[in-house]
Design an enzyme around this catalytic site. Structure first.
Site, mmCIF file in Angstrom:
data_model
loop_
_atom_site.group_PDB
_atom_site.id
_atom_site.type_symbol
_atom_site.label_atom_id
_atom_site.label_comp_id
_atom_site.label_asym_id
_atom_site.label_seq_id
_atom_site.Cartn_x
_atom_site.Cartn_y
_atom_site.Cartn_z
ATOM 1 C CD GLU A 138 -38.026 44.294 20.275
ATOM 2 O OE1 GLU A 138 -37.296 45.725 20.406
ATOM 3 O OE2 GLU A 138 -37.218 43.351 19.649
ATOM 4 C CE1 TYR A 170 -34.602 38.928 15.155
ATOM 5 C CE2 TYR A 170 -35.177 39.946 16.998
ATOM 6 C CZ TYR A 170 -35.366 39.699 15.718
ATOM 7 O OH TYR A 170 -36.675 40.266 14.998
ATOM 8 N NE ARG A 207 -45.484 40.812 17.373
ATOM 9 C CZ ARG A 207 -44.359 41.681 17.346
ATOM 10 N NH1 ARG A 207 -43.541 41.191 16.768
ATOM 11 N NH2 ARG A 207 -44.294 42.427 18.546
ATOM 12 C CG ASN A 248 -39.773 40.329 19.701
ATOM 13 O OD1 ASN A 248 -40.716 39.666 19.549
ATOM 14 N ND2 ASN A 248 -39.863 41.625 19.587
ATOM 15 C CG HIS A 281 -44.061 47.575 16.658
ATOM 16 N ND1 HIS A 281 -44.152 46.092 16.759
ATOM 17 C CD2 HIS A 281 -42.790 47.791 16.338
ATOM 18 C CE1 HIS A 281 -42.688 45.498 16.309
ATOM 19 N NE2 HIS A 281 -42.000 46.859 16.190
ATOM 20 C CD GLU A 297 -39.904 41.500 16.410
ATOM 21 O OE1 GLU A 297 -38.437 41.621 16.270
ATOM 22 O OE2 GLU A 297 -40.647 42.201 16.324
#
Length: 500
Positions: free
Chosen positions: A171, A315, A105, A313, A125, A388
């Site tokens: 995002e 985390y 990606r 994404n 991005h 991500e």
């Protein structure tokens, strides 16, 4: 609908409280336990990895302007050279092939625009051309919709025969919140008393909603163009990427549980509900009022259904506490409209690597399960990619990155359980393939599977232990609760010669 959402949220609250004590996941697994066609890859983005900032006609983006003017966050670093993938792409593709990646990606630089690995391409991005920001304000102007559609059209026409997975924005929620309310990421717009820094321009009360609205319209325009002009020939798919936290109520009080749903509506529903249902969440319309733009009937029809997949994404998870007093603030910003306080978790869900170093992300893999379940229960279980997911560590610490291996293993294990439970997840990309220029601290920390020696004129790549682990997994190695046995004298690779 509200009672259904609250019931689902309470189920997840109970599940998360249990999983916070014991991280559950598949006992032993391989990549072949995932459904046929499930994709595993790694990720980067153009500005963070390419370098060659002034070559071949590339002009500055808002990322260039921000990186060169902000030394607080980036420590004086920038992406002028980064990992120089613009020149070293053949070497990096060879590393990807040797590792066994299914997909890579990356993003196309709008301000540059000019296989063995399946490309998953992000069109925007964070790197809007600075010329458009200067000309009409970029994403706060409706003019951007036409310009973005024309840019996307060029991407589809030039690369669509080789690219099957297109993501319009990375995002989108963080780009608007951090760039137009809090002001710490490009284009650094905010207004007093809001924002992390003293922005010289912007309106934190209005611009986050305005920029988001134009991003949604731009996404829909590009998606409809692709569907009409290219999809039947190129057989590709269009999606949108969002940062996802899994929000957990601080207590089991009803107010905190409702605040958690409100956090999901403001953070994910802000972009997902228009694409799924054609309009913003009701609580956003109530709290933001006239500051939240409205969709016309034609726009709503155009936006609704303008996706083939979503991407997240993920985390870590965060705690949420109800804060109704913030609604009394006048004027107030997007953050105050949420009427809640949130706090990142500071502890791991398991104790193997506690105490947690300040540079590392708390290990909460059950949060990924919660996010995927939210899409399944609230949004019709659309196809979804994890774009991500990875562990941050001190950049020059060691090539023996065991915390990263544990992070990847536990998240992939929980992902397998979630897929087995009916989630329509289609692929997983770890961030990041290389130690890239990071938006929150430059080159102080890294997420990469490969270390890049910035002191070496050749910017030599060195595989970390996590690269070996991921490669073994990608090639069918069995993952037991205690991990894969790795061969080789790894301590010799993390010598002072390499880790200066």
């Amino acid at each position: 609908m509200m009672m259904k959402k609250l019931g689902f949220l309470l189920q997840l609250l109970v599940a998360s409280l249990v999983k916070a004590e014991i991280v559950s996941g598949a006992d032993e697994f391989t990549r072949y336990d995932f459904p046929p066609g499930f994709v595993f890859g790694a990720a980067t983005s153009a500005y963070q990895v390419e370098g060659a900032a002034n070559e071949d006609g590339r002009t500055p983006s808002i990322m260039d302007t921000w990186a060169h003017s902000d030394s607080v966050i980036t420590g004086g670093a920038n992406g002028d050279i980064a990992c120089d993938q613009y020149h070293k792409y053949k070497e990096d593709v060879q590393l990807m092939a040797e590792m066994g990646l299914d997909a890579y990606r990356f993003s196309i630089s709008w301000s540059r625009l000019i296989p063995r690995i399946e490309p998953h391409v992000t069109i925007h991005h964070f790197d809007l051309p600075q010329a458009l920001e200067d000309e009409y304000g970029g994403w706060i102007s409706r003019k951007i919709v036409k310009d973005f559609m024309e840019y996307a059209d060029i991407c589809f026409r030039m690369f669509g025969d080789r690219v099957k997975y297109w993501t319009t924005f990375n995002e989108a929620n963080i780009f608007t919140m951090a760039g137009y309310d809090l002001g710490f990421l490009p284009p650094n717009r905010c207004s007093s008393p809001f924002g992390y820094f003293n922005c010289t321009r912007g309106d934190s009360s209005l611009e986050p909603y305005l920029a988001a609205h134009n991003i949604i319209l731009s996404h829909a325009s590009a998606a409809r163009l692709y569907q009409k002009k290219y999809q039947s020939i190129q057989k590709g798919y269009m999606g949108l990427n969002l940062l996802s936290f899994y929000f957990v109520p601080c207590t089991n009080r009803t107010e905190d549980v409702i605040a958690t749903q409100r956090a999901n509506d403001f953070f994910l529903g802000w972009f997902v509900e228009p694409l799924v249902r054609g309009d913003y969440p009701e609580v956003m319309k109530k709290n933001a009022g006239s500051r939240l733009p409205s969709f016309t009937a034609l726009e709503s029809q155009r936006v609704k259904g303008s996706y083939d997949f979503f991407a997240v994404n993920f985390y870590s998870a965060s705690y949420v506490k109800d804060n109704p007093e913030s609604l009394n603030i006048e004027p107030r910003d997007y953050k105050a409209d949420m009427a809640m306080d949130w706090k990142s978790m500071q502890e791991n869900a398991s104790s193997k690597y506690t105490p947690l170093p300040s540079s590392e992300i708390p290990l909460t893999p059950w949060g990924l399960q919660g996010v995927l379940e939210l899409f399944k229960q609230n949004y019709g279980n659309p196809p979804i990619f994890i774009h991500e997911n990875g562990q941050r560590m001190q950049r020059n610490a060691s090539l023996e990155d065991w915390p990263r291996i544990q992070y990847l293993q536990e998240h992939i294990s929980v992902l397998l359980d979630t897929v087995r439970n009916g989630s329509n997840a289609k692929g997983y990309f770890t961030w990041s393939f290389l130690d890239v220029f990071e938006l929150l601290d430059g080159f102080r920390t890294g997420y990469g599977l490969y270390y890049v020696d910035l002191d070496d004129p050749e910017l030599r790549r060195y595989p970390k232990l996590s690269a070996e682990w991921y490669s073994r997994f990608l090639k069918g190695g069995s993952i037991a609760p205690d991990g894969i046995e790795l061969e080789g004298n790894w301590s010799s690779l993390s010598s002072a010669k390499v880790m200066k």
